[in-house]
Design a protein around this motif. Sequence first.
Motif, PDB file in Angstrom:
ATOM      1  N   PHE A  28     -14.744   7.396  -9.884  1.00 55.26           N
ATOM      2  CA  PHE A  28     -14.883   8.025  -8.569  1.00 55.26           C
ATOM      3  C   PHE A  28     -16.127   7.539  -7.867  1.00 55.26           C
ATOM      4  O   PHE A  28     -17.144   7.257  -8.502  1.00 55.26           O
ATOM      5  CB  PHE A  28     -14.964   9.550  -8.709  1.00 55.26           C
ATOM      6  N   ASN A  29     -16.035   7.491  -6.555  1.00 54.25           N
ATOM      7  CA  ASN A  29     -17.197   7.205  -5.729  1.00 54.25           C
ATOM      8  C   ASN A  29     -18.306   8.192  -6.090  1.00 54.25           C
ATOM      9  O   ASN A  29     -18.102   9.404  -6.040  1.00 54.25           O
ATOM     10  CB  ASN A  29     -16.794   7.368  -4.251  1.00 54.25           C
ATOM     11  N   ARG A  45     -12.830  15.609  -1.642  1.00 51.84           N
ATOM     12  CA  ARG A  45     -12.619  14.319  -0.987  1.00 51.84           C
ATOM     13  C   ARG A  45     -11.768  13.392  -1.841  1.00 51.84           C
ATOM     14  O   ARG A  45     -10.908  12.670  -1.340  1.00 51.84           O
ATOM     15  CB  ARG A  45     -13.976  13.666  -0.703  1.00 51.84           C
ATOM     16  N   ARG A  88      -4.237  12.001   2.517  1.00 41.81           N
ATOM     17  CA  ARG A  88      -4.457  11.464   3.855  1.00 41.81           C
ATOM     18  C   ARG A  88      -3.843  10.075   3.988  1.00 41.81           C
ATOM     19  O   ARG A  88      -3.138   9.776   4.942  1.00 41.81           O
ATOM     20  CB  ARG A  88      -5.970  11.407   4.106  1.00 41.81           C
ATOM     21  N   THR A  89      -4.139   9.213   2.990  1.00 42.13           N
ATOM     22  CA  THR A  89      -3.679   7.829   3.061  1.00 42.13           C
ATOM     23  C   THR A  89      -2.154   7.752   3.191  1.00 42.13           C
ATOM     24  O   THR A  89      -1.634   6.920   3.918  1.00 42.13           O
ATOM     25  CB  THR A  89      -4.143   7.072   1.803  1.00 42.13           C
ATOM     26  N   HIS A  90      -1.458   8.609   2.467  1.00 41.82           N
ATOM     27  CA  HIS A  90       0.008   8.531   2.487  1.00 41.82           C
ATOM     28  C   HIS A  90       0.628   9.599   3.379  1.00 41.82           C
ATOM     29  O   HIS A  90       1.837   9.842   3.283  1.00 41.82           O
ATOM     30  CB  HIS A  90       0.548   8.613   1.066  1.00 41.82           C
ATOM     31  N   ARG A 109       2.231   1.940  -3.408  1.00 38.75           N
ATOM     32  CA  ARG A 109       1.223   2.360  -4.388  1.00 38.75           C
ATOM     33  C   ARG A 109       1.259   3.865  -4.657  1.00 38.75           C
ATOM     34  O   ARG A 109       0.812   4.311  -5.704  1.00 38.75           O
ATOM     35  CB  ARG A 109      -0.175   1.960  -3.915  1.00 38.75           C
ATOM     36  N   ASP A 131      -8.159  11.946  -0.349  1.00 38.83           N
ATOM     37  CA  ASP A 131      -7.868  10.534  -0.055  1.00 38.83           C
ATOM     38  C   ASP A 131      -6.381  10.174  -0.174  1.00 38.83           C
ATOM     39  O   ASP A 131      -5.818   9.633   0.774  1.00 38.83           O
ATOM     40  CB  ASP A 131      -8.715   9.621  -0.956  1.00 38.83           C
ATOM     41  N   PRO A 132      -5.738  10.435  -1.312  1.00 34.01           N
ATOM     42  CA  PRO A 132      -4.316  10.065  -1.392  1.00 34.01           C
ATOM     43  C   PRO A 132      -3.443  10.847  -0.415  1.00 34.01           C
ATOM     44  O   PRO A 132      -2.510  10.281   0.165  1.00 34.01           O
ATOM     45  CB  PRO A 132      -3.938  10.368  -2.845  1.00 34.01           C
ATOM     46  N   ARG A 187       0.835  -1.209   0.000  1.00 31.69           N
ATOM     47  CA  ARG A 187       0.000   0.000   0.000  1.00 31.69           C
ATOM     48  C   ARG A 187       0.866   1.253   0.000  1.00 31.69           C
ATOM     49  O   ARG A 187       0.547   2.240  -0.658  1.00 31.69           O
ATOM     50  CB  ARG A 187      -0.944  -0.004   1.206  1.00 31.69           C
ATOM     51  N   ARG A 237      -5.513  13.657  -8.960  1.00 33.89           N
ATOM     52  CA  ARG A 237      -5.459  12.623  -7.936  1.00 33.89           C
ATOM     53  C   ARG A 237      -4.261  11.718  -8.164  1.00 33.89           C
ATOM     54  O   ARG A 237      -3.588  11.313  -7.209  1.00 33.89           O
ATOM     55  CB  ARG A 237      -6.751  11.805  -8.004  1.00 33.89           C
TER      56      ARG A 237
END
Lengths: 276, 258
Positions: free
Chosen positions: B97-98, B105, B112-114, B83, B109-110, B80, B159
């Motif tokens: 996309f959602n 948002r 925040r995730t990383h 990625r 996401d990226p 992860r 993104r």
Amino acid sequence: MNWLRHFFRTPEAVAGALILALLAAMALAAPLLFPGDPQAIAGPALLPPFQDWSLPLGTDRLGRDVLAELFHGARTSLAVGLAAAAAALLIGAVVGTLAGFAGGLIDEALMRITDAFQTVPSFLLALAFVSIVGPSLGVVVAAITLGAWTGPARVARAEVLSIRERDYVAGARVIGMHPLEIAFREVLPNALPPVLALSSVIVAAAILTEAALSFLGLGDPNRVTWGGMISEGRTVLRTAPFLSIVPGVALVLTVLGVYLAGEGVVESTAVRRSLS
Amino acid sequence: MSVLTVSSLAKRYRRGGKPFAAVDDVSFEINPAETLAVAGPSGSGKSTIAKLVLRLIEPDAGRIDFEGQDLLALSGATLRAKRAKVQMVFQDPLAAFNPRATVARVLDDPLRTHNIASRADRPRRIAALLERVGLDAGLAARAIHEISGGQRQRVAIARAIATRPSLIVLDEAVSALDVSVRGQILELLLDLQRQERIAYLFISHDLGVIRAVAHRVVILDAGRIAESGDARDVIAKPQSAIGKALVAATPRLIRNRP
Ligand SMILES: Nc1ncnc2c1ncn2[C@@H]1O[C@H](COP(=O)(O)OP(=O)(O)OP(=O)(O)O)[C@@H](O)[C@H]1O
Ligand SMILES: [Mg+2]
């Protein structure tokens, strides 16, 4: 807010909403209008309705105020129905999402458990659970939930199976998002509409199950319940039928109201979706 | 050193009970700031290669080395984390996309995730990303379904570059766009490549587009590489039968570019 307009265009939905509003008002007003213990003796026993205006619906075998019992019973029915349905939907959605999203062994195991719960009639399950653990409001809610979460779980799983193949889920994986976050933040909310469509049926069934348990004497003894009232009234069915009829009618109206309002919501959201 | 080296990659599926190779013995490499195009008829295995490189599906055989590291050896949290460096842009920017998401948002996401920026800092980073891909920062509050297809594909690119990747896989990333929008998006991709030295694995069935953006091209036929080489050379003088067929199916190529 557009769907609200569609909702109020169907007469059944309006009738359902009115009944539910009345029921909610009764449940909320019960402690204000009848602040005392509804199980306390309020007058002479077996007073027929419409005789004494301080006891409009008369009294039961022990001289308890039937109207007060009816109001407090609405509180129990509504609380148990809503709590059990909320718990069933939550558990079902989580189990179904995990099974559908994880696949493989986890899916296999969770679905076997779901099968096992589904094969036992939910009322027997509730009956067995309450007889073992003992009757109280929380136990009754748990007992009803036990038999009600499998439907939502199946629906959620089916929906998740189709959603997890979408590009945006692959996109979330490419981003490096944790699988649990993908399952519960990206997939679950989009799988909810068909699961929530089950809620009216589940609430109605939960209210009926609670009444049936109380009827059999397995309700919370410290609470007035409609099922308990019907059961009590049964012993004097010939001389004072209204003692069973009043809570019986309330029960039927409630289930009908929940069902009609639920159908109305599902239909109007369907209209909205087909319009957009 | 190459960014990505793929060696003898194979992926088999079953069709009507019989196994067949969707990708068969495919090898190629991509250098930093280079665009490698993958062309081929429908069903030749282009998207399968993209998914393999992105570790969305597992290969049956072969090796994928990313920046000198065995990508197939990674799993769980290490995968992860890796990625961040290999990103993707999809063909259909709406499906990518959602449906409930907002632009903010999607870009959050990226980050925040990383752990790329602190929570307080992220709105500023999101605005910068939007501006980097030629969008107004005010778009952040909009829902994904409220913006145009071209804007959406720019958001998808924003993104993808949010985590500063060294490779972006683009699977038919401009195929769904209007011709005018397509040119602008290709321009943006070229600009990003020049500035950030990002390598592209550029999947397309459109040889005209490939010729405009790719340095080298690999032509697939039924999961195998039919030919490969310098993009202009291959398109000007295809050697394989499938290469000739693809060029013949793109008549405007000849007049298009010098
Ligand atoms: N999950 C799967 N299960 C079975 N077969 C699959 C699966 N995914 C792809 N295939 C098959 O593998 C082959 C290659 O598919 P792939 O999607 O890579 O083609 P493609 O080159 O991207 O085609 P297109 O240009 O139409 O997008 C096709 O024959 C396809 O049917
Ligand atoms: Mg494809």
